[in-house]
Design a protein around this motif. Structure first.
Motif, PDB file in Angstrom:
ATOM      1  N   ASP A 111       0.801  -1.226   0.000  1.00 40.22           N
ATOM      2  CA  ASP A 111       0.000   0.000   0.000  1.00 40.22           C
ATOM      3  C   ASP A 111       0.832   1.274   0.000  1.00 40.22           C
ATOM      4  OD1 ASP A 111      -2.472  -1.253  -0.145  1.00 40.22           O
ATOM      5  OD2 ASP A 111      -2.665  -1.414   2.025  1.00 40.22           O
ATOM      6  N   THR A 112       2.134   1.161   0.198  1.00 44.05           N
ATOM      7  CA  THR A 112       2.998   2.342   0.191  1.00 44.05           C
ATOM      8  C   THR A 112       3.272   2.858  -1.224  1.00 44.05           C
ATOM      9  OG1 THR A 112       4.950   0.910   0.165  1.00 44.05           O
ATOM     10  CG2 THR A 112       4.175   1.683   2.324  1.00 44.05           C
ATOM     11  N   VAL A 113       3.025   2.027  -2.234  1.00 49.49           N
ATOM     12  CA  VAL A 113       3.357   2.396  -3.625  1.00 49.49           C
ATOM     13  C   VAL A 113       2.336   3.388  -4.171  1.00 49.49           C
ATOM     14  CG1 VAL A 113       3.584   1.527  -5.987  1.00 49.49           C
ATOM     15  CG2 VAL A 113       4.614   0.274  -4.081  1.00 49.49           C
ATOM     16  N   THR A 114       2.854   4.531  -4.648  1.00 46.18           N
ATOM     17  CA  THR A 114       2.008   5.586  -5.214  1.00 46.18           C
ATOM     18  C   THR A 114       2.199   5.742  -6.722  1.00 46.18           C
ATOM     19  OG1 THR A 114       3.696   7.253  -4.739  1.00 46.18           O
ATOM     20  CG2 THR A 114       1.981   6.905  -3.060  1.00 46.18           C
ATOM     21  N   ASP A 115       3.346   5.305  -7.246  1.00 43.59           N
ATOM     22  CA  ASP A 115       3.669   5.476  -8.657  1.00 43.59           C
ATOM     23  C   ASP A 115       4.223   4.184  -9.241  1.00 43.59           C
ATOM     24  OD1 ASP A 115       3.849   8.674  -9.349  1.00 43.59           O
ATOM     25  OD2 ASP A 115       4.285   8.252  -7.245  1.00 43.59           O
ATOM     26  N   MET A 116       3.800   3.888 -10.484  1.00 47.37           N
ATOM     27  CA  MET A 116       4.306   2.709 -11.187  1.00 47.37           C
ATOM     28  C   MET A 116       4.826   3.129 -12.553  1.00 47.37           C
ATOM     29  SD  MET A 116       1.389  -0.029  -9.990  1.00 47.37           S
ATOM     30  CE  MET A 116       2.096  -1.376 -10.900  1.00 47.37           C
ATOM     31  N   GLY A 117       6.056   2.761 -12.859  1.00 46.42           N
ATOM     32  CA  GLY A 117       6.739   3.171 -14.074  1.00 46.42           C
ATOM     33  C   GLY A 117       6.340   2.421 -15.332  1.00 46.42           C
ATOM     34  N   GLU A 118       7.123   2.628 -16.373  1.00 44.66           N
ATOM     35  CA  GLU A 118       6.861   2.037 -17.689  1.00 44.66           C
ATOM     36  C   GLU A 118       7.357   0.591 -17.771  1.00 44.66           C
ATOM     37  OE1 GLU A 118       8.825   4.786 -20.389  1.00 44.66           O
ATOM     38  OE2 GLU A 118       6.925   5.830 -20.684  1.00 44.66           O
ATOM     39  N   PHE A 119       6.672  -0.208 -18.563  1.00 50.45           N
ATOM     40  CA  PHE A 119       7.081  -1.577 -18.901  1.00 50.45           C
ATOM     41  C   PHE A 119       7.323  -2.474 -17.681  1.00 50.45           C
ATOM     42  CE2 PHE A 119       8.385   1.007 -22.565  1.00 50.45           C
ATOM     43  CZ  PHE A 119       7.743   0.335 -23.584  1.00 50.45           C
ATOM     44  N   ILE A 120       6.718  -2.183 -16.545  1.00 50.01           N
ATOM     45  CA  ILE A 120       6.971  -2.973 -15.336  1.00 50.01           C
ATOM     46  C   ILE A 120       6.636  -4.442 -15.553  1.00 50.01           C
ATOM     47  CG2 ILE A 120       6.283  -3.391 -12.943  1.00 50.01           C
ATOM     48  CD1 ILE A 120       5.920  -0.395 -12.634  1.00 50.01           C
ATOM     49  N   PHE A 121       5.471  -4.707 -16.135  1.00 53.26           N
ATOM     50  CA  PHE A 121       5.015  -6.089 -16.294  1.00 53.26           C
ATOM     51  C   PHE A 121       5.038  -6.540 -17.754  1.00 53.26           C
ATOM     52  CE2 PHE A 121       2.925  -4.421 -12.459  1.00 53.26           C
ATOM     53  CZ  PHE A 121       3.458  -5.290 -11.526  1.00 53.26           C
ATOM     54  N   GLY A 166       3.313   5.205 -19.017  1.00 49.41           N
ATOM     55  CA  GLY A 166       2.982   4.458 -20.220  1.00 49.41           C
ATOM     56  C   GLY A 166       3.529   3.040 -20.214  1.00 49.41           C
ATOM     57  N   TYR A 167       2.803   2.133 -20.828  1.00 51.72           N
ATOM     58  CA  TYR A 167       3.216   0.736 -21.016  1.00 51.72           C
ATOM     59  C   TYR A 167       3.375  -0.061 -19.707  1.00 51.72           C
ATOM     60  CZ  TYR A 167       4.361   2.252 -25.788  1.00 51.72           C
ATOM     61  OH  TYR A 167       4.315   2.768 -27.051  1.00 51.72           O
ATOM     62  N   THR A 168       2.838   0.412 -18.604  1.00 52.73           N
ATOM     63  CA  THR A 168       3.006  -0.270 -17.314  1.00 52.73           C
ATOM     64  C   THR A 168       2.676  -1.758 -17.398  1.00 52.73           C
ATOM     65  OG1 THR A 168       2.507   1.760 -16.106  1.00 52.73           O
ATOM     66  CG2 THR A 168       2.324  -0.288 -14.878  1.00 52.73           C
ATOM     67  N   PHE A 169       1.550  -2.093 -18.030  1.00 55.28           N
ATOM     68  CA  PHE A 169       1.084  -3.483 -18.071  1.00 55.28           C
ATOM     69  C   PHE A 169       1.199  -4.102 -19.460  1.00 55.28           C
ATOM     70  CE2 PHE A 169      -1.358  -1.134 -14.871  1.00 55.28           C
ATOM     71  CZ  PHE A 169      -0.989  -1.840 -13.735  1.00 55.28           C
ATOM     72  N   ALA A 170       1.940  -3.493 -20.358  1.00 54.10           N
ATOM     73  CA  ALA A 170       2.033  -3.946 -21.753  1.00 54.10           C
ATOM     74  C   ALA A 170       2.333  -5.440 -21.859  1.00 54.10           C
ATOM     75  CB  ALA A 170       3.115  -3.159 -22.485  1.00 54.10           C
ATOM     76  N   ARG A 171       1.599  -6.080 -22.740  1.00 58.66           N
ATOM     77  CA  ARG A 171       1.800  -7.493 -23.085  1.00 58.66           C
ATOM     78  C   ARG A 171       1.756  -8.442 -21.878  1.00 58.66           C
ATOM     79  NH1 ARG A 171       4.496  -4.358 -26.713  1.00 58.66           N
ATOM     80  NH2 ARG A 171       6.252  -4.016 -25.352  1.00 58.66           N
ATOM     81  N   SER A 172       1.066  -8.029 -20.817  1.00 57.08           N
ATOM     82  CA  SER A 172       0.903  -8.926 -19.663  1.00 57.08           C
ATOM     83  C   SER A 172      -0.328  -9.802 -19.888  1.00 57.08           C
ATOM     84  CB  SER A 172       0.759  -8.129 -18.366  1.00 57.08           C
ATOM     85  OG  SER A 172      -0.478  -7.454 -18.325  1.00 57.08           O
ATOM     86  N   GLY A 173      -0.515 -10.786 -19.039  1.00 64.93           N
ATOM     87  CA  GLY A 173      -1.632 -11.715 -19.165  1.00 64.93           C
ATOM     88  C   GLY A 173      -2.872 -11.302 -18.389  1.00 64.93           C
TER      89      GLY A 173
END
Length: 165
Positions: A58-68, A88-95
């Motif tokens: 719950d401490t996470v406030t920001d998620m970067g690009e291409f993480i998953f 952008g692209y945080t969840f790109a091509r994930s399932g």
């Protein structure tokens, strides 16, 4: 074994900048030392096709690009309530098959869910103000996008796909 790499931020918190491991179930630490982890940096889990679940604190406030990017076995993900920013692209091509976005998330940037071929349903939080063009580009199976009436949704957000909104 899971190992994370960290970078200190000016506000005294930490950003996760890297990950090594080969486990199906990943748990991101909520702190490093005594300081909270607030950002998951670009590409942290990219290419880790063995990942099936990820616990995000719950401490996470920001998620970067291409993480998953390319995490095709990751079919579901609970996002933290404190999350207010995706890049952008945080969840790109994930399932991912379905996702609920927290109330604090204000925008969905371009290509955030690019080519998530299994994504069928997105439920947006109350605070979502805008969905940018191509946010769901290539999400061929997306049929439900639930959002507040006041959310501004670009006419190109879904690549001209008819949806139940």
């Amino acid at each position: 074994m899971q190992e994370f790499f960290y970078k200190p931020l000016e506000d005294g918190t930490y950003c996760i900048t890297g990950y090594t491991g080969d486990e199906a179930h990943v748990s991101i630490p909520d702190s490093y030392g005594r300081a909270p982890v607030t950002i998951i940096g670009d590409g942290v889990f990219s290419g880790h096709d063995e990942i099936e679940t990820v616990h995000i604190p719950d401490t996470v406030t920001d998620m970067g690009e291409f993480i998953f990017d390319g995490c095709e076995k990751l079919t579901a993900l609970a996002l933290p309530g404190a999350l207010c920013s995706l890049w952008g692209y945080t969840f790109a091509r994930s399932g991912l098959e379905e996702i609920t976005l927290p109330d604090g998330l204000v925008t969905i940037p371009p290509f955030a869910f690019k080519d998530c071929k299994n994504l069928k349903k997105v439920v947006c939080g109350k605070g979502l103000k805008k969905v940018y063009s191509w946010a769901f580009d290539g999400c061929d199976n997306l049929t439900q996008f639930i959002h507040a009436p006041e959310t501004e949704v670009s006419d190109k957000a879904f690549d001209h796909k008819e949806l139940n909104t």
